[in-house]
Design a protein around this motif. Structure first.
Motif, PDB file in Angstrom:
ATOM      1  N   THR A 179      56.268  42.090  12.504  1.00 42.51           N
ATOM      2  CA  THR A 179      55.619  40.821  12.832  1.00 42.51           C
ATOM      3  C   THR A 179      54.884  40.898  14.160  1.00 42.51           C
ATOM      4  OG1 THR A 179      57.339  39.606  11.645  1.00 42.51           O
ATOM      5  CG2 THR A 179      56.018  38.344  13.204  1.00 42.51           C
ATOM      6  N   LEU A 180      55.373  41.719  15.066  1.00 41.82           N
ATOM      7  CA  LEU A 180      54.816  41.789  16.412  1.00 41.82           C
ATOM      8  C   LEU A 180      53.798  42.908  16.586  1.00 41.82           C
ATOM      9  CD1 LEU A 180      58.208  41.415  18.339  1.00 41.82           C
ATOM     10  CD2 LEU A 180      56.659  39.591  17.597  1.00 41.82           C
ATOM     11  N   ALA A 181      53.679  43.777  15.604  1.00 46.91           N
ATOM     12  CA  ALA A 181      52.810  44.949  15.716  1.00 46.91           C
ATOM     13  C   ALA A 181      51.363  44.530  15.946  1.00 46.91           C
ATOM     14  CB  ALA A 181      52.932  45.810  14.464  1.00 46.91           C
ATOM     15  N   ARG A 182      50.642  45.369  16.648  1.00 50.24           N
ATOM     16  CA  ARG A 182      49.254  45.085  17.013  1.00 50.24           C
ATOM     17  C   ARG A 182      48.379  46.244  16.557  1.00 50.24           C
ATOM     18  NH1 ARG A 182      46.276  42.150  20.776  1.00 50.24           N
ATOM     19  NH2 ARG A 182      44.563  43.277  21.780  1.00 50.24           N
ATOM     20  N   THR A 183      47.233  45.932  15.978  1.00 50.31           N
ATOM     21  CA  THR A 183      46.303  46.976  15.547  1.00 50.31           C
ATOM     22  C   THR A 183      45.574  47.558  16.757  1.00 50.31           C
ATOM     23  OG1 THR A 183      44.537  45.359  15.180  1.00 50.31           O
ATOM     24  CG2 THR A 183      45.972  45.881  13.308  1.00 50.31           C
ATOM     25  N   GLY A 184      45.090  48.786  16.583  1.00 50.59           N
ATOM     26  CA  GLY A 184      44.279  49.404  17.618  1.00 50.59           C
ATOM     27  C   GLY A 184      45.043  50.098  18.720  1.00 50.59           C
ATOM     28  N   LEU A 185      46.347  50.243  18.579  1.00 53.00           N
ATOM     29  CA  LEU A 185      47.118  50.956  19.595  1.00 53.00           C
ATOM     30  C   LEU A 185      46.839  52.456  19.509  1.00 53.00           C
ATOM     31  CD1 LEU A 185      50.557  49.113  19.322  1.00 53.00           C
ATOM     32  CD2 LEU A 185      48.734  48.718  20.997  1.00 53.00           C
ATOM     33  N   ASP A 186      46.865  53.121  20.654  1.00 54.86           N
ATOM     34  CA  ASP A 186      46.562  54.544  20.740  1.00 54.86           C
ATOM     35  C   ASP A 186      47.787  55.362  20.310  1.00 54.86           C
ATOM     36  OD1 ASP A 186      45.880  57.109  21.422  1.00 54.86           O
ATOM     37  OD2 ASP A 186      45.669  56.734  23.565  1.00 54.86           O
ATOM     38  N   PRO A 187      47.704  56.120  19.211  1.00 55.87           N
ATOM     39  CA  PRO A 187      48.879  56.873  18.738  1.00 55.87           C
ATOM     40  C   PRO A 187      49.338  57.942  19.709  1.00 55.87           C
ATOM     41  CG  PRO A 187      46.913  57.458  17.479  1.00 55.87           C
ATOM     42  CD  PRO A 187      46.544  56.267  18.315  1.00 55.87           C
ATOM     43  N   GLN A 188      48.413  58.524  20.494  1.00 58.04           N
ATOM     44  CA  GLN A 188      48.822  59.540  21.468  1.00 58.04           C
ATOM     45  C   GLN A 188      49.674  58.919  22.582  1.00 58.04           C
ATOM     46  OE1 GLN A 188      45.581  59.667  20.121  1.00 58.04           O
ATOM     47  NE2 GLN A 188      46.340  61.337  18.835  1.00 58.04           N
ATOM     48  N   ARG A 189      49.243  57.762  23.045  1.00 58.38           N
ATOM     49  CA  ARG A 189      50.054  57.070  24.053  1.00 58.38           C
ATOM     50  C   ARG A 189      51.407  56.663  23.472  1.00 58.38           C
ATOM     51  NH1 ARG A 189      45.078  56.133  26.200  1.00 58.38           N
ATOM     52  NH2 ARG A 189      44.998  56.020  28.496  1.00 58.38           N
ATOM     53  N   LEU A 190      51.411  56.179  22.262  1.00 60.65           N
ATOM     54  CA  LEU A 190      52.669  55.779  21.634  1.00 60.65           C
ATOM     55  C   LEU A 190      53.638  56.952  21.555  1.00 60.65           C
ATOM     56  CD1 LEU A 190      51.346  53.519  18.718  1.00 60.65           C
ATOM     57  CD2 LEU A 190      52.535  52.752  20.780  1.00 60.65           C
ATOM     58  N   GLY A 191      53.136  58.138  21.239  1.00 60.72           N
ATOM     59  CA  GLY A 191      54.000  59.310  21.142  1.00 60.72           C
ATOM     60  C   GLY A 191      54.629  59.674  22.479  1.00 60.72           C
ATOM     61  N   LEU A 192      53.806  59.717  23.534  1.00 63.79           N
ATOM     62  CA  LEU A 192      54.324  60.030  24.861  1.00 63.79           C
ATOM     63  C   LEU A 192      55.296  58.961  25.335  1.00 63.79           C
ATOM     64  CD1 LEU A 192      54.360  61.517  27.607  1.00 63.79           C
ATOM     65  CD2 LEU A 192      52.297  60.208  28.218  1.00 63.79           C
ATOM     66  N   TYR A 193      54.903  57.711  25.158  1.00 64.67           N
ATOM     67  CA  TYR A 193      55.713  56.614  25.695  1.00 64.67           C
ATOM     68  C   TYR A 193      57.030  56.453  24.932  1.00 64.67           C
ATOM     69  CZ  TYR A 193      51.521  55.305  28.345  1.00 64.67           C
ATOM     70  OH  TYR A 193      50.443  55.311  29.199  1.00 64.67           O
ATOM     71  N   ALA A 194      57.056  56.828  23.665  1.00 69.19           N
ATOM     72  CA  ALA A 194      58.301  56.726  22.900  1.00 69.19           C
ATOM     73  C   ALA A 194      59.366  57.655  23.469  1.00 69.19           C
ATOM     74  CB  ALA A 194      58.053  57.041  21.434  1.00 69.19           C
ATOM     75  N   LEU A 195      58.989  58.900  23.747  1.00 67.11           N
ATOM     76  CA  LEU A 195      59.959  59.838  24.317  1.00 67.11           C
ATOM     77  C   LEU A 195      60.324  59.443  25.745  1.00 67.11           C
ATOM     78  CD1 LEU A 195      61.686  62.335  24.191  1.00 67.11           C
ATOM     79  CD2 LEU A 195      59.655  63.733  24.684  1.00 67.11           C
ATOM     80  N   ALA A 196      59.336  59.026  26.519  1.00 72.37           N
ATOM     81  CA  ALA A 196      59.599  58.608  27.894  1.00 72.37           C
ATOM     82  C   ALA A 196      60.542  57.406  27.930  1.00 72.37           C
ATOM     83  CB  ALA A 196      58.288  58.270  28.604  1.00 72.37           C
ATOM     84  N   MET A 197      60.335  56.469  27.017  1.00 69.33           N
ATOM     85  CA  MET A 197      61.184  55.281  26.981  1.00 69.33           C
ATOM     86  C   MET A 197      62.628  55.647  26.639  1.00 69.33           C
ATOM     87  SD  MET A 197      60.893  51.903  27.347  1.00 69.33           S
ATOM     88  CE  MET A 197      59.243  51.377  26.861  1.00 69.33           C
ATOM     89  N   ARG A 198      62.800  56.546  25.691  1.00 69.42           N
ATOM     90  CA  ARG A 198      64.157  56.968  25.333  1.00 69.42           C
ATOM     91  C   ARG A 198      64.864  57.593  26.530  1.00 69.42           C
ATOM     92  NH1 ARG A 198      65.848  54.357  20.788  1.00 69.42           N
ATOM     93  NH2 ARG A 198      64.420  54.680  19.053  1.00 69.42           N
ATOM     94  N   LEU A 199      64.168  58.438  27.267  1.00 67.40           N
ATOM     95  CA  LEU A 199      64.793  59.074  28.425  1.00 67.40           C
ATOM     96  C   LEU A 199      65.112  58.055  29.516  1.00 67.40           C
ATOM     97  CD1 LEU A 199      62.615  62.309  28.594  1.00 67.40           C
ATOM     98  CD2 LEU A 199      65.033  62.155  27.940  1.00 67.40           C
ATOM     99  N   SER A 200      64.246  57.058  29.665  1.00 71.35           N
ATOM    100  CA  SER A 200      64.525  55.983  30.610  1.00 71.35           C
ATOM    101  C   SER A 200      65.792  55.229  30.237  1.00 71.35           C
ATOM    102  CB  SER A 200      63.335  55.017  30.655  1.00 71.35           C
ATOM    103  OG  SER A 200      63.629  53.866  31.409  1.00 71.35           O
TER     104      SER A 200
END
Length: 328
Positions: free
Chosen positions: A272-293
């Motif tokens: 429901t909250l998803a947004r179109t046009g997000l950068d998949p490369q940023r999502l990949g980096l930020y997903a791992l970074a967020m987990r480590l945080s």
């Protein structure tokens, strides 16, 4: 020994906010806060059943050995009355629903802490509503999606804390992605020093972070983000609207950072909250970074005397497994 606020500590500031005729029936310190105290003050008469008092005091901050906040660092702690008021004013000006401020006091005349008295949103958290009344929660999720879209479309040419940019300041770093990478590498080191599984995978995790960062292309516009928007940081008012709380870290940044956190916290309801046009490369980096945080942060918090220890251990353990699962 920590000392939290009691009825006599909060009486004067609540009376200043509501008038001398209000009578305090009781005070409850709400669970969950790690940087400020959040108190529900129950009232007898006067037209309000209760108000919320935020108290920024040393005894309320559970982060051991916290560094002095650096306004130029977007990820530095923004806890404090000034940050709260700036964020509240900014969001309210955009039409985003946030608690109304009844009184703000940084005089330190009553006790050695900044305080704010705000309205008590009586509908509880979206997290609780999703469990007890999913049908009603669906309408609030739709409202939250509109709120997030409004914030994302409110852009700035520079990233950083709202208050810093308002004053003409400049944030540290060359880009959002470089800041996230540097922070993730620090979190990796912190986590490796506290857990043998992360220590064993440290080299592979560092290499993967570098690989993901190399795929990200430059950007020069940034949306407004909350920074830690889980369903526990969304209240529901009587009209079913989403009311954002814990807003002190409001900043302009890559909206992908916000959406990675949203996807982790809302799970299947994130659609429901998803947004179109997000950068998949940023999502990949930020997903791992967020987990480590979310491994390093809880483990660091457990170095001190944070009371809800099992919950913190659970957060660290879950995100540790998820971080390792992101390795190729």
């Amino acid at each position: 020994m920590r000392r939290f606020a009691e009825t006599e500590d909060l009486s004067a500031v609540v009376r200043d906010a509501l008038g001398a005729g209000c009578r305090i029936a009781g005070v409850d310190r709400l669970r969950g806060g790690s940087k400020k105290g959040v108190y529900r003050v129950r009232l007898d008469g006067g037209g309000k059943a209760s108000v919320i008092v935020y108290r920024w005091a040393e005894d309320e901050n559970f982060w051991p050995g916290a560094a002095v906040p650096d306004p130029a660092n977007p990820f530095s702690s923004a806890s404090g009355l000034e940050h709260f008021l700036t964020a509240q004013r900014t969001l309210d000006g955009l039409g985003v629903r946030v608690p109304r401020v009844l009184l703000a006091d940084d005089s330190r005349l009553r006790f050695a802490a900044d305080v704010a008295v705000v309205e008590d949103i009586e509908g509880g958290t979206l997290e609780a509503l999703l469990e007890t009344d999913p049908g009603r929660a669906a309408a609030t999720l739709d409202d939250l999606a509109r709120t997030l879209d409004l914030m994302a479309r409110h852009q700035a040419p520079h990233y950083g804390k709202v208050g810093l940019l308002e004053k003409g300041g400049v944030s540290r770093g060359s880009s959002c992605e470089q800041l996230v990478l540097d922070r993730a590498l620090r979190h990796l080191e912190e986590a490796a020093g506290r857990d043998t599984r992360i220590k064993a995978a440290r080299s592979r995790l560092a290499e993967r972070l570098q690989e993901l960062a190399a795929l990200v292309t430059p950007r020069n516009e940034y949306g407004l983000i909350h920074g830690e928007l889980g369903p526990d940081h969304v209240l529901v008012n009587r009209d079913g609207r989403a009311v954002l709380i814990d807003i002190e870290d409001l900043m302009y940044f890559d909206v992908e950072w916000e959406h990675v956190f949203l996807s982790l916290r809302f799970h299947e309801r994130y659609e429901t909250l998803a947004r179109t046009g997000l950068d998949p490369q940023r999502l990949g980096l930020y997903a791992l970074a967020m987990r480590l945080s979310l491994v390093a942060g809880p483990l660091c918090l457990l170095d001190g005397d944070f009371p809800d220890r099992e919950a913190m251990r659970g957060i660290a353990e879950h995100n540790l497994r998820e971080a390792l699962a992101l390795l190729p």
